[in-house]
Scaffold this motif. Sequence first.
Motif, PDB file in Angstrom:
ATOM      1  N   UNK A  25       0.844  -1.189   0.000  1.00 43.47           N
ATOM      2  CA  UNK A  25       0.000   0.000   0.000  1.00 43.47           C
ATOM      3  C   UNK A  25       0.883   1.243   0.000  1.00 43.47           C
ATOM      4  N   UNK A  26       0.440   2.314  -0.652  1.00 46.88           N
ATOM      5  CA  UNK A  26       1.287   3.503  -0.727  1.00 46.88           C
ATOM      6  C   UNK A  26       1.467   4.185   0.626  1.00 46.88           C
ATOM      7  N   UNK A  27       2.643   4.764   0.788  1.00 43.61           N
ATOM      8  CA  UNK A  27       2.934   5.520   2.007  1.00 43.61           C
ATOM      9  C   UNK A  27       2.247   6.881   1.942  1.00 43.61           C
ATOM     10  N   UNK A  28       1.950   7.478   3.093  1.00 51.17           N
ATOM     11  CA  UNK A  28       1.315   8.798   3.083  1.00 51.17           C
ATOM     12  C   UNK A  28       2.247   9.881   2.559  1.00 51.17           C
ATOM     13  N   UNK A  29       1.665  10.871   1.896  1.00 45.99           N
ATOM     14  CA  UNK A  29       2.384  12.067   1.487  1.00 45.99           C
ATOM     15  C   UNK A  29       1.863  13.222   2.341  1.00 45.99           C
ATOM     16  N   UNK A  30       2.704  13.774   3.155  1.00 50.68           N
ATOM     17  CA  UNK A  30       2.332  14.853   4.075  1.00 50.68           C
ATOM     18  C   UNK A  30       3.150  16.085   3.700  1.00 50.68           C
TER      19      UNK A  30
ATOM     20  N   UNK B 206       3.672  39.982  11.243  1.00 51.93           N
ATOM     21  CA  UNK B 206       4.359  38.696  11.189  1.00 51.93           C
ATOM     22  C   UNK B 206       3.385  37.525  11.354  1.00 51.93           C
ATOM     23  N   UNK B 207       2.093  37.757  11.098  1.00 55.16           N
ATOM     24  CA  UNK B 207       1.085  36.703  11.200  1.00 55.16           C
ATOM     25  C   UNK B 207       1.219  35.739  10.023  1.00 55.16           C
ATOM     26  N   UNK B 208       1.424  34.452  10.315  1.00 57.90           N
ATOM     27  CA  UNK B 208       1.485  33.416   9.286  1.00 57.90           C
ATOM     28  C   UNK B 208       0.713  32.194   9.743  1.00 57.90           C
ATOM     29  N   UNK B 209       0.307  31.388   8.762  1.00 65.47           N
ATOM     30  CA  UNK B 209      -0.397  30.141   9.053  1.00 65.47           C
ATOM     31  C   UNK B 209       0.136  29.037   8.142  1.00 65.47           C
ATOM     32  N   UNK B 210      -0.034  27.796   8.590  1.00 69.09           N
ATOM     33  CA  UNK B 210       0.257  26.644   7.747  1.00 69.09           C
ATOM     34  C   UNK B 210      -1.004  25.821   7.581  1.00 69.09           C
ATOM     35  N   UNK B 211      -1.319  25.439   6.354  1.00 71.33           N
ATOM     36  CA  UNK B 211      -2.406  24.500   6.072  1.00 71.33           C
ATOM     37  C   UNK B 211      -1.786  23.267   5.438  1.00 71.33           C
ATOM     38  N   UNK B 212      -1.951  22.136   6.073  1.00 67.48           N
ATOM     39  CA  UNK B 212      -1.324  20.912   5.601  1.00 67.48           C
ATOM     40  C   UNK B 212      -2.169  20.191   4.563  1.00 67.48           C
ATOM     41  N   UNK B 213      -1.515  19.333   3.823  1.00 68.77           N
ATOM     42  CA  UNK B 213      -2.177  18.474   2.850  1.00 68.77           C
ATOM     43  C   UNK B 213      -1.678  17.049   3.057  1.00 68.77           C
ATOM     44  N   UNK B 214      -2.616  16.105   3.129  1.00 73.14           N
ATOM     45  CA  UNK B 214      -2.266  14.705   3.365  1.00 73.14           C
ATOM     46  C   UNK B 214      -2.920  13.853   2.294  1.00 73.14           C
TER      47      UNK B 214
ATOM     48  N   UNK C 237      -3.423   3.262   7.494  1.00 73.67           N
ATOM     49  CA  UNK C 237      -2.134   3.897   7.760  1.00 73.67           C
ATOM     50  C   UNK C 237      -1.957   4.079   9.256  1.00 73.67           C
ATOM     51  N   UNK C 238      -0.779   3.736   9.759  1.00 75.87           N
ATOM     52  CA  UNK C 238      -0.501   3.900  11.181  1.00 75.87           C
ATOM     53  C   UNK C 238      -1.350   2.954  12.021  1.00 75.87           C
ATOM     54  N   UNK C 239      -1.713   3.406  13.198  1.00 72.92           N
ATOM     55  CA  UNK C 239      -2.628   2.664  14.066  1.00 72.92           C
ATOM     56  C   UNK C 239      -4.050   3.021  13.640  1.00 72.92           C
ATOM     57  N   UNK C 240      -4.839   2.026  13.199  1.00 70.25           N
ATOM     58  CA  UNK C 240      -6.150   2.343  12.642  1.00 70.25           C
ATOM     59  C   UNK C 240      -7.230   1.394  13.152  1.00 70.25           C
ATOM     60  N   UNK C 241      -8.464   1.833  12.967  1.00 66.12           N
ATOM     61  CA  UNK C 241      -9.624   1.059  13.416  1.00 66.12           C
ATOM     62  C   UNK C 241     -10.414   0.574  12.213  1.00 66.12           C
ATOM     63  N   UNK C 242     -10.926  -0.646  12.305  1.00 63.58           N
ATOM     64  CA  UNK C 242     -11.778  -1.235  11.270  1.00 63.58           C
ATOM     65  C   UNK C 242     -13.221  -1.281  11.750  1.00 63.58           C
ATOM     66  N   UNK C 243     -14.133  -0.778  10.914  1.00 66.16           N
ATOM     67  CA  UNK C 243     -15.572  -0.883  11.138  1.00 66.16           C
ATOM     68  C   UNK C 243     -16.150  -1.940  10.187  1.00 66.16           C
ATOM     69  N   UNK C 244     -17.390  -2.358  10.391  1.00 63.74           N
ATOM     70  CA  UNK C 244     -17.975  -3.393   9.530  1.00 63.74           C
ATOM     71  C   UNK C 244     -17.904  -3.089   8.035  1.00 63.74           C
TER      72      UNK C 244
END
Length: 302
Positions: free
Chosen positions: A96-101, A117-125, A131-138
């Motif tokens: 499975x592909x690795x995440x791109x962050x 000097x006000x700045x912000x960061x908006x991430x993209x995933x 991926x990582x620790x995850x939960x499975x639903x039905x």
Amino acid sequence: MNKRVKFDFDIRFTNGGGIKGEDFRLDIAGDDISDKELADYIVADMRLLMVGETRILNKEILTEPHKRKPVGTSGASYLIDLSHTIENGLVTYKGLPAPVICDFLSREASAALYDGDTTFQIGKIEMVTNTGTYIDCPFHRYAEGKDLAEMPLERFADLDAIVIRAPYQDGLAVTADRLRHHEIRNRAVLVHTGWDAHWNTPAYYENHPYLTADAAGYLRDCDVKLVGIDSHNIDNTQGKSRPVHTTLLGAEILIVEHLCHLELLPEDGFTFSAVPPKFKGVGTFPVRAMAKLKNPPDAGES
């Protein structure tokens, strides 16, 4: 060396008035304590209501014998993080592909949009949901099964829980017999194999611990609420069948895979939470899995 803190305080009430204290002394567990921790302690210890602004003044750390349990070691909950960290390029499941962050809007690019000097960061995933620790639903296994948005919130949070030790050195297959003689009904059952020691290494993906079909049937028949494991998969991945996913998710018993740090937990006396976002049409998603001890470790009297 035992440490104590001496301080004054000034507490204002939101409905008017206030109280002050001078030369208070309290035992502390470490070498220092924050003003907020001291204020929270005073408010809780004096059972104050309608508290507004609080100020700690003239704080001084002293070396003196303790008189009682240090601040912060009695009455507070104790949280243990059971999740792996997700980072750019992490491989959770081979194939499975690795995440791109990355940045959608960087701080540098945002500087032109705001004053001073006000700045912000908006991430993209960009990532697969396994991926990582995850939960499975039905819905992960069954087209008509409940997805993340359809599962009640109480199925994810503050579940009475138990750890069952099944070291992988004693055998990779966790059978029903290894789950017997435990109080598991209506609880989250976390299977501690120790396999998380191989996390993010080639060994993690091969010949990992797993639950057997009879173990899944036993857990279903005992009406457990959730089953977690600190391994690559709750099923044996050497074949193409997935009986554990089929049995548990068919009974609406949630599954959490890729847990870690289960060795830090007592066998019981804690609750377990693994809460995903409320996505429609998604059956699996990363979680911040955690345990909350009902009886935090006690530093004892000094």
